[in-house]
Design a protein around this motif. Sequence first.
Motif, PDB file in Angstrom:
ATOM      1  N   CYS A 109       0.826  -1.223   0.133  1.00 10.71           N
ATOM      2  CA  CYS A 109      -0.114   0.097  -0.064  1.00 10.71           C
ATOM      3  C   CYS A 109       0.812   1.216   0.103  1.00 10.71           C
TER       4      CYS A 109
ATOM      5  N   GLU B 292       1.006   5.301   0.365  1.00  7.50           N
ATOM      6  CA  GLU B 292       0.079   6.603   0.582  1.00  7.50           C
ATOM      7  C   GLU B 292       0.855   7.747   0.185  1.00  7.50           C
TER       8      GLU B 292
ATOM      9  N   CYS C  11      -2.530  -2.625  -3.029  1.00  4.64           N
ATOM     10  CA  CYS C  11      -3.971  -2.434  -2.263  1.00  4.64           C
ATOM     11  C   CYS C  11      -3.942  -0.804  -1.681  1.00  4.64           C
ATOM     12  N   ASP C  12      -5.171  -0.692  -1.353  1.00  4.83           N
ATOM     13  CA  ASP C  12      -5.485   0.750  -0.872  1.00  4.83           C
ATOM     14  C   ASP C  12      -5.618   0.856   0.791  1.00  4.83           C
ATOM     15  N   ASP C  13      -5.555  -0.272   1.413  1.00  2.72           N
ATOM     16  CA  ASP C  13      -5.898  -0.473   2.861  1.00  2.72           C
ATOM     17  C   ASP C  13      -4.403  -0.980   3.704  1.00  2.72           C
ATOM     18  N   THR C  14      -3.947   0.116   4.686  1.00  2.00           N
ATOM     19  CA  THR C  14      -2.580  -0.350   5.244  1.00  2.00           C
ATOM     20  C   THR C  14      -2.904  -1.290   6.173  1.00  2.00           C
ATOM     21  N   ASP C  15      -4.199  -1.807   6.626  1.00  2.00           N
ATOM     22  CA  ASP C  15      -4.266  -2.950   7.422  1.00  2.00           C
ATOM     23  C   ASP C  15      -4.334  -4.102   6.774  1.00  2.00           C
ATOM     24  N   GLU C  16      -4.452  -4.245   5.225  1.00  2.00           N
ATOM     25  CA  GLU C  16      -4.342  -5.243   4.574  1.00  2.00           C
ATOM     26  C   GLU C  16      -2.851  -5.549   4.043  1.00  2.00           C
TER      27      GLU C  16
ATOM     28  N   ASN D 104      -0.241   9.153  11.446  1.00  2.00           N
ATOM     29  CA  ASN D 104      -0.436   7.732  10.684  1.00  2.00           C
ATOM     30  C   ASN D 104       0.784   6.819  10.569  1.00  2.00           C
TER      31      ASN D 104
ATOM     32  N   ASN E 245      -0.358  -2.584  13.396  1.00  2.00           N
ATOM     33  CA  ASN E 245      -0.199  -3.088  12.247  1.00  2.00           C
ATOM     34  C   ASN E 245       1.210  -4.427  12.389  1.00  2.00           C
TER      35      ASN E 245
END
Length: 468
Positions: A37, A39, A65-70, A92, A99
Amino acid sequence: MKEIKNNSFQNMEEQQVYLSRVLEYIKTNKKTQPKACVETYGCQQNVSDSEHIKGMLVSMGYALCDDTDEADFVLFNTCAVREHAEARVYGNLGALKHNKRRNPDMIIAICGCMVQQAAVCERIKKSYPYVDIVFGTHARHRLPEFVYKTIFDKKRVFEISEQESEVIEDIPIHRDGDLKGWLPIMHGCNNFCTYCIVPYVRGREHSREPSEIIKEVKEMVAEGFREITLLGQNVNSYGKGEAHGVNFAKLLRMINDIEGDFKIRFMTSHPKDCTEELLDTMAECEKVCHNLHLPMQSGSDRILKLMNRHYDTEKYYHLIEYARKKMPDISLSSDIIVGFPGETYEDFCETLRMLKKVRFTSLFTFIYSKRDGTPAAIMDDPVSREEKGKWFKELLLVQEKISKENYKDVIGKTFRVLCEGEGREDGFMAGRTDSNMVIEFKGDNTLYGKYLDVKVTELTNVLKGTII
Ligand code: 5AD
Ligand code: SF4
């Protein structure tokens, strides 16, 4: 396999070797494809740099992907222009601690203008021990090497040397869009406006070779891009001091001559280097949008001098008049800083006066943010933040009125727009005019990527129109 030589960082050839080794590692050691990801904070130059970062990550075997959690790999590409953007990055970054605890194999990287500052780098080193890779603007193409070292040497990587590389070509790219694309024509800045950190973190100006730029435009046009925005901190000084002798106006003509149905935009132009030749070129090249972002920063000659901008309001207004004479349909936008050190309310009123005189289509407005290491940071700054906030609101009201009046003027007129996506309401699509206005009209996704003539019928919270 090819040997990797130390200290040979000036091209992508060395990086290709690291890239292949990481790819091999991922293919043999990961059961599922790891996700990355990215950003991005700040300007379009950063957005463009991130497209190259994504390109390198994809080539190393990551899925985006767009989600830091994934994500198994998180990268923040940061901005240093204002304090606010830096504060958001720290916030952030703090959140990523959890994570990393959940996924200890995760790699966390931070790069860009913010970390090019030694104090920021130190803070990350000490206070964010779970950050694996920190690299500055001059090392952006060396991501494969840094990922390789993190995986195989299991050590944190810090690379913020001030050693500037020449322009690096052939960095892989993964573009965010398929219709509108960014194309950097130069890097760095030589201007040293007294409030600005950019020349310190991005280094001196380096222009890309015209042949490389032309090659990239042709590739983008062949891939179906309909709008190409040329990027640089000061595109008007493109080619200065280079042997090829191609200035920005000439470059525009060369790109305009490339076959295909596409439009050209560019940003940012510095008024001190904006010439009548450039404005004539814009008027004469049919692919160049009649849209000019010309940051004025202040409407007070005294403040412009303190800002080291090398123009006054008379020269600025002359450019505006000339542009409008040559291109009556041109739309103009600008950047304004409110509350530069020593600015008085009278200086600020001069800015308001210029805004009313020029009547920009849109404006990007900022409250002055002190950047350590710049000349303005040690200037006397007696006006309180609260007071500057009041001025800022006053400026917004003035511009809001101008923008509304400008918008009303377009009702009943017909514009050629590029349909670039869905509108806000169901059943509506959105198109952008050359002058950067968005008009929404009834239609569906089959119109995406097409040029259409749209007549503006009303102004609600957006401009609405019908296809002719
Ligand atoms: N404070 C506020 N705004 C700034 N800008 C650059 N540096 C600062 C600063 N220190 C604004 C300028 C520039 C835009 C990209 O950001 O208006 O044109
Ligand atoms: Fe900063 Fe001025 Fe360079 Fe723009 S031209 S990046 S405002 S120093």
